[in-house]
Design a protein around this motif. Structure first.
Motif, PDB file in Angstrom:
ATOM      1  N   LYS A  83       0.821  -1.208   0.000  1.00  0.00           N
ATOM      2  CA  LYS A  83       0.000   0.000   0.000  1.00  0.00           C
ATOM      3  C   LYS A  83       0.857   1.261   0.000  1.00  0.00           C
ATOM      4  CE  LYS A  83      -3.977  -2.078   2.252  1.00  0.00           C
ATOM      5  NZ  LYS A  83      -4.836  -2.108   3.438  1.00  0.00           N
ATOM      6  N   THR A  84       1.995   1.227   0.680  1.00  0.00           N
ATOM      7  CA  THR A  84       2.849   2.418   0.733  1.00  0.00           C
ATOM      8  C   THR A  84       3.404   2.755  -0.650  1.00  0.00           C
ATOM      9  OG1 THR A  84       4.729   1.025   1.386  1.00  0.00           O
ATOM     10  CG2 THR A  84       3.506   2.112   3.151  1.00  0.00           C
ATOM     11  N   ILE A  85       3.803   1.744  -1.413  1.00  0.00           N
ATOM     12  CA  ILE A  85       4.309   1.986  -2.769  1.00  0.00           C
ATOM     13  C   ILE A  85       3.181   2.485  -3.659  1.00  0.00           C
ATOM     14  CG2 ILE A  85       5.238   0.873  -4.835  1.00  0.00           C
ATOM     15  CD1 ILE A  85       6.965  -0.834  -2.979  1.00  0.00           C
ATOM     16  N   HIS A  86       2.009   1.901  -3.527  1.00  0.00           N
ATOM     17  CA  HIS A  86       0.865   2.345  -4.310  1.00  0.00           C
ATOM     18  C   HIS A  86       0.571   3.815  -4.016  1.00  0.00           C
ATOM     19  CE1 HIS A  86      -3.609   2.187  -5.419  1.00  0.00           C
ATOM     20  NE2 HIS A  86      -2.929   2.093  -6.540  1.00  0.00           N
ATOM     21  N   ALA A  87       0.617   4.195  -2.753  1.00  0.00           N
ATOM     22  CA  ALA A  87       0.366   5.586  -2.378  1.00  0.00           C
ATOM     23  C   ALA A  87       1.430   6.510  -2.966  1.00  0.00           C
ATOM     24  CB  ALA A  87       0.323   5.722  -0.860  1.00  0.00           C
ATOM     25  N   GLN A  88       2.692   6.096  -2.908  1.00  0.00           N
ATOM     26  CA  GLN A  88       3.771   6.904  -3.472  1.00  0.00           C
ATOM     27  C   GLN A  88       3.603   7.072  -4.980  1.00  0.00           C
ATOM     28  OE1 GLN A  88       7.096   4.578  -2.012  1.00  0.00           O
ATOM     29  NE2 GLN A  88       7.664   6.205  -0.572  1.00  0.00           N
ATOM     30  N   LEU A  89       3.273   5.988  -5.668  1.00  0.00           N
ATOM     31  CA  LEU A  89       3.080   6.053  -7.113  1.00  0.00           C
ATOM     32  C   LEU A  89       1.898   6.957  -7.475  1.00  0.00           C
ATOM     33  CD1 LEU A  89       3.668   2.303  -8.045  1.00  0.00           C
ATOM     34  CD2 LEU A  89       5.110   4.241  -8.725  1.00  0.00           C
ATOM     35  N   LYS A  94      -0.012  11.972  -9.790  1.00  0.00           N
ATOM     36  CA  LYS A  94      -0.843  13.179  -9.677  1.00  0.00           C
ATOM     37  C   LYS A  94       0.017  14.435  -9.794  1.00  0.00           C
ATOM     38  CE  LYS A  94      -4.602  14.986  -6.904  1.00  0.00           C
ATOM     39  NZ  LYS A  94      -5.450  14.768  -5.740  1.00  0.00           N
ATOM     40  N   ALA A  95       1.179  14.425  -9.140  1.00  0.00           N
ATOM     41  CA  ALA A  95       2.076  15.585  -9.188  1.00  0.00           C
ATOM     42  C   ALA A  95       2.587  15.839 -10.603  1.00  0.00           C
ATOM     43  CB  ALA A  95       3.252  15.375  -8.235  1.00  0.00           C
ATOM     44  N   GLU A  96       2.787  14.775 -11.373  1.00  0.00           N
ATOM     45  CA  GLU A  96       3.297  14.915 -12.738  1.00  0.00           C
ATOM     46  C   GLU A  96       2.181  15.072 -13.767  1.00  0.00           C
ATOM     47  OE1 GLU A  96       6.419  12.248 -13.856  1.00  0.00           O
ATOM     48  OE2 GLU A  96       7.396  12.402 -11.907  1.00  0.00           O
ATOM     49  N   GLY A  97       0.935  14.964 -13.313  1.00  0.00           N
ATOM     50  CA  GLY A  97      -0.202  15.153 -14.215  1.00  0.00           C
ATOM     51  C   GLY A  97      -0.391  14.025 -15.212  1.00  0.00           C
ATOM     52  N   VAL A  98      -0.038  12.800 -14.811  1.00  0.00           N
ATOM     53  CA  VAL A  98      -0.201  11.633 -15.681  1.00  0.00           C
ATOM     54  C   VAL A  98      -0.983  10.565 -14.930  1.00  0.00           C
ATOM     55  CG1 VAL A  98       1.921  12.091 -16.967  1.00  0.00           C
ATOM     56  CG2 VAL A  98       2.001  10.600 -14.970  1.00  0.00           C
ATOM     57  N   SER A  99      -1.449   9.580 -15.670  1.00  0.00           N
ATOM     58  CA  SER A  99      -2.156   8.471 -15.027  1.00  0.00           C
ATOM     59  C   SER A  99      -1.162   7.568 -14.310  1.00  0.00           C
ATOM     60  CB  SER A  99      -2.943   7.664 -16.060  1.00  0.00           C
ATOM     61  OG  SER A  99      -2.055   6.919 -16.878  1.00  0.00           O
ATOM     62  N   LEU A 100      -1.665   6.818 -13.371  1.00  0.00           N
ATOM     63  CA  LEU A 100      -0.827   5.841 -12.665  1.00  0.00           C
ATOM     64  C   LEU A 100      -0.239   4.834 -13.653  1.00  0.00           C
ATOM     65  CD1 LEU A 100       0.259   4.665 -10.018  1.00  0.00           C
ATOM     66  CD2 LEU A 100      -1.905   3.454  -9.766  1.00  0.00           C
ATOM     67  N   ASN A 101      -1.060   4.372 -14.613  1.00  0.00           N
ATOM     68  CA  ASN A 101      -0.569   3.426 -15.624  1.00  0.00           C
ATOM     69  C   ASN A 101       0.579   4.011 -16.428  1.00  0.00           C
ATOM     70  OD1 ASN A 101      -2.314   1.348 -14.980  1.00  0.00           O
ATOM     71  ND2 ASN A 101      -3.816   1.877 -16.526  1.00  0.00           N
ATOM     72  N   SER A 102       0.448   5.270 -16.840  1.00  0.00           N
ATOM     73  CA  SER A 102       1.511   5.913 -17.624  1.00  0.00           C
ATOM     74  C   SER A 102       2.795   6.025 -16.820  1.00  0.00           C
ATOM     75  CB  SER A 102       1.071   7.302 -18.081  1.00  0.00           C
ATOM     76  OG  SER A 102       0.022   7.209 -19.001  1.00  0.00           O
ATOM     77  N   LEU A 103       2.672   6.398 -15.561  1.00  0.00           N
ATOM     78  CA  LEU A 103       3.856   6.532 -14.716  1.00  0.00           C
ATOM     79  C   LEU A 103       4.564   5.187 -14.548  1.00  0.00           C
ATOM     80  CD1 LEU A 103       5.468   8.501 -12.811  1.00  0.00           C
ATOM     81  CD2 LEU A 103       4.126   7.475 -10.970  1.00  0.00           C
ATOM     82  N   VAL A 104       3.802   4.152 -14.226  1.00  0.00           N
ATOM     83  CA  VAL A 104       4.401   2.826 -14.024  1.00  0.00           C
ATOM     84  C   VAL A 104       5.009   2.320 -15.325  1.00  0.00           C
ATOM     85  CG1 VAL A 104       3.895   0.417 -13.438  1.00  0.00           C
ATOM     86  CG2 VAL A 104       2.956   2.267 -12.039  1.00  0.00           C
ATOM     87  N   LEU A 105       4.336   2.513 -16.450  1.00  0.00           N
ATOM     88  CA  LEU A 105       4.883   2.098 -17.743  1.00  0.00           C
ATOM     89  C   LEU A 105       6.208   2.805 -18.013  1.00  0.00           C
ATOM     90  CD1 LEU A 105       4.708   0.590 -20.402  1.00  0.00           C
ATOM     91  CD2 LEU A 105       3.321   2.457 -21.287  1.00  0.00           C
ATOM     92  N   THR A 106       6.281   4.086 -17.707  1.00  0.00           N
ATOM     93  CA  THR A 106       7.527   4.833 -17.898  1.00  0.00           C
ATOM     94  C   THR A 106       8.638   4.262 -17.036  1.00  0.00           C
ATOM     95  OG1 THR A 106       6.304   6.834 -18.445  1.00  0.00           O
ATOM     96  CG2 THR A 106       8.594   7.117 -17.725  1.00  0.00           C
TER      97      THR A 106
END
Length: 119
Positions: A83-89, A94-106
């Motif tokens: 849960k802590t990693i999920h919260a960080q991601l 949100k801070a970078e203005g992208v979806s969670l999927n996009s961030l993880v894919l990057t």
């Protein structure tokens, strides 16, 4: 019936908590699994489970997957994270203005690129 020997399977040892022995599964059939005390017994039981699965699909008029059809990458997978990693991601996305999927894919792409560069 198709040549059952053409269907790939995976075997893994079961922990003591899982009852011990070996688990066999068939990637072409998401719900076709069996087990056995030994690898040989798991394979034999798995073969029986595969026959039963294919027979049931045919009896219901459902398509029977071709061998190796489950090994094709779908482009989708599920990963459980603390849960802590999920919260960080989520916060970072949100801070970078992208979806969670996009961030993880990057992150995955960057990590794979570094690994390929160093191997």
């Amino acid at each position: 019936m198709k040549n059952l020997d053409e269907y790939p399977f995976e075997i893994r040892p079961l922990s003591e908590a899982e009852g011990g022995g070996y688990l066999i599964s068939y990637p072409d059939f998401s719900e076709c699994i069996s087990d056995g005390e030994t690898v040989e017994e798991a394979i034999s039981n798995g073969h029986d489970a595969l026959v039963a699965t294919i027979t049931a699909l045919e009896a219901k008029g459902f398509p029977v997957p071709a061998p190796n059809s489950g090994g094709v990458a779908s482009g989708k997978f599920v990963a459980r994270v603390p849960k802590t990693i999920h919260a960080q991601l989520t916060t970072r996305a949100k801070a970078e203005g992208v979806s969670l999927n996009s961030l993880v894919l990057t992150f995955l792409a960057e990590g794979l690129g570094r690994r390929e560069h160093h191997v």
